[in-house]
Design a protein around this motif. Structure first.
Motif, mmCIF file in Angstrom:
data_model
loop_
_atom_site.group_PDB
_atom_site.id
_atom_site.type_symbol
_atom_site.label_atom_id
_atom_site.label_comp_id
_atom_site.label_asym_id
_atom_site.label_seq_id
_atom_site.Cartn_x
_atom_site.Cartn_y
_atom_site.Cartn_z
ATOM 1 N N SER A 239 64.683 -43.496 69.400
ATOM 2 C CA SER A 239 63.523 -44.255 68.908
ATOM 3 C C SER A 239 62.673 -43.409 67.966
ATOM 4 N N TYR A 244 60.484 -46.233 65.917
ATOM 5 C CA TYR A 244 60.001 -47.446 66.568
ATOM 6 C C TYR A 244 59.552 -47.157 67.992
ATOM 7 N N THR A 261 58.611 -54.843 69.607
ATOM 8 C CA THR A 261 58.862 -53.554 68.962
ATOM 9 C C THR A 261 57.869 -53.316 67.830
ATOM 10 N N GLY A 263 56.679 -50.382 64.730
ATOM 11 C CA GLY A 263 57.076 -49.202 63.980
ATOM 12 C C GLY A 263 56.135 -48.048 64.294
ATOM 13 N N MET A 274 56.635 -54.043 62.304
ATOM 14 C CA MET A 274 57.829 -53.733 61.525
ATOM 15 C C MET A 274 58.196 -54.941 60.674
ATOM 16 N N GLU A 278 63.476 -53.984 59.142
ATOM 17 C CA GLU A 278 63.358 -52.831 60.033
ATOM 18 C C GLU A 278 63.719 -53.208 61.470
ATOM 19 N N ARG A 279 63.243 -54.374 61.906
ATOM 20 C CA ARG A 279 63.573 -54.827 63.261
ATOM 21 C C ARG A 279 65.066 -55.068 63.408
ATOM 22 N N VAL A 282 66.868 -51.810 63.934
ATOM 23 C CA VAL A 282 66.722 -51.308 65.300
ATOM 24 C C VAL A 282 67.632 -52.077 66.243
#
Length: 303
Positions: A239, A244, A261, A263, A274, A278-279, A282
């Motif tokens: 992480s 994140y 979640t 960032g 995020m 970006e999500r 992850v």
């Protein structure tokens, strides 16, 4: 011998609750909820509810102070009166972290005086802009740094005249009395006091606590029991590398309970929403890790 007139509320015969029901249905004023500044949570739950005690618990070094500082900044910029009590850090260290967040420069460069001349000028301009934003919104961000050992009761005695909308306590285990032999009882009592204070002042009290390796709040189950909302999280090597924080609420009274979640940038002391991309990155990383683990387990079984 005391009058019960203002403590008994009837439904049906002798009803005196209809005005409350009308208010719940027709009054669209949502001022009893203070946004966190994180859309991921606010779009569904609105934020934190006035009159509640909120518990934020993270493992050592996961970013409890970072998250509290970001929440305080967000809410002050939205026009709320926020107080932060940083017992774990010095005032200079705490303000340096906030400067890193505002200026978007690496915290170590700020703390160890390594900013270039142009960066110094830009950092100061961004800080002044940050102050103006809070002022223009009608907000206030107060740091209360006691110069002696202090209890939670003494803390709120000192802060009461400020009439803060939100008060952050960083962290509960460092208040006077928390190191007693019956530590679990003392910490539970602190949270109970925070909850009662929040209810009586229609404010929000946020207490930070340590999370054990097993993922439970250290020392006292009562701490979580007194909370209306409880956020827990841990930071792993993965992480940190991907930037994140996986927030796992364990309690959300009168709100929806769901993991989400955010960032995080530890160097710049920033936490925030995020982007969709970006999500997705992850989530894909977590799926790849899960597949890899399944393959390893299958190989072990075959062996």
């Amino acid at each position: 011998t005391k009058s019960l007139e203002n403590t008994l509320y009837h439904i049906g015969k002798d009803s005196n609750t209809i005005d409350i029901i009308k208010d719940l249905i027709f009054n669209e004023d949502a001022s009893h909820v203070i946004p966190t500044g994180f859309k991921t949570w606010d779009d569904i739950n609105g934020g934190f509810i006035r009159g509640s005690f909120v518990l934020i618990a993270g493992a050592t070094g996961a970013g409890k102070s970072l998250l509290a500082g970001q929440l305080a900044k967000n809410q002050a910029e939205l026009g709320y009166r926020v107080s932060l009590v940083p017992l774990e850090m010095s005032l200079v260290e705490m303000l340096g972290r906030q400067l890193a967040n505002v200026s978007r420069f690496d915290n170590t460069k700020i703390q160890f005086k390594r900013l270039a001349e142009g960066e110094k000028t830009l950092a100061f301009k961004r800080w002044r802009r940050f102050e103006r934003k809070i002022r223009d919104a009608g907000g206030r961000y107060t740091v209360f740094k006691p110069n002696e050992d202090i209890s939670i009761e003494e803390t709120f005695g000192a802060l009461h005249s400020l009439r803060s909308d939100v008060t952050y306590l960083d962290y509960l285990g460092l208040f006077k009395g928390a190191d007693a032999e019956d530590q679990w009882r003392k910490l539970g009592a602190m949270c109970r006091f925070g909850k009662i204070y929040a209810e009586s002042t229609k404010s929000i009290v946020v207490g930070l606590a340590q999370l054990s390796e097993e993922g439970t709040v250290r020392y006292s189950r009562a701490m979580a029991e007194h909370a209306s909302t409880s956020f827990t999280f841990r930071a792993t090597k993965e992480s940190r590398e991907q930037g994140y924080l996986q927030i796992m609420p364990t309690k959300a009274r009168n709100q929806h309970l769901f993991d989400f979640t955010l960032g995080v940038d530890y160097a710049r002391q920033w936490v925030g929403d995020m982007s969709t991309e970006e999500r997705r990155g992850v989530e894909e990383g977590a799926q790849r890790k899960a597949k890899g683990k399944s393959s390893d387990d299958a190989d072990d079984d075959q062996k």
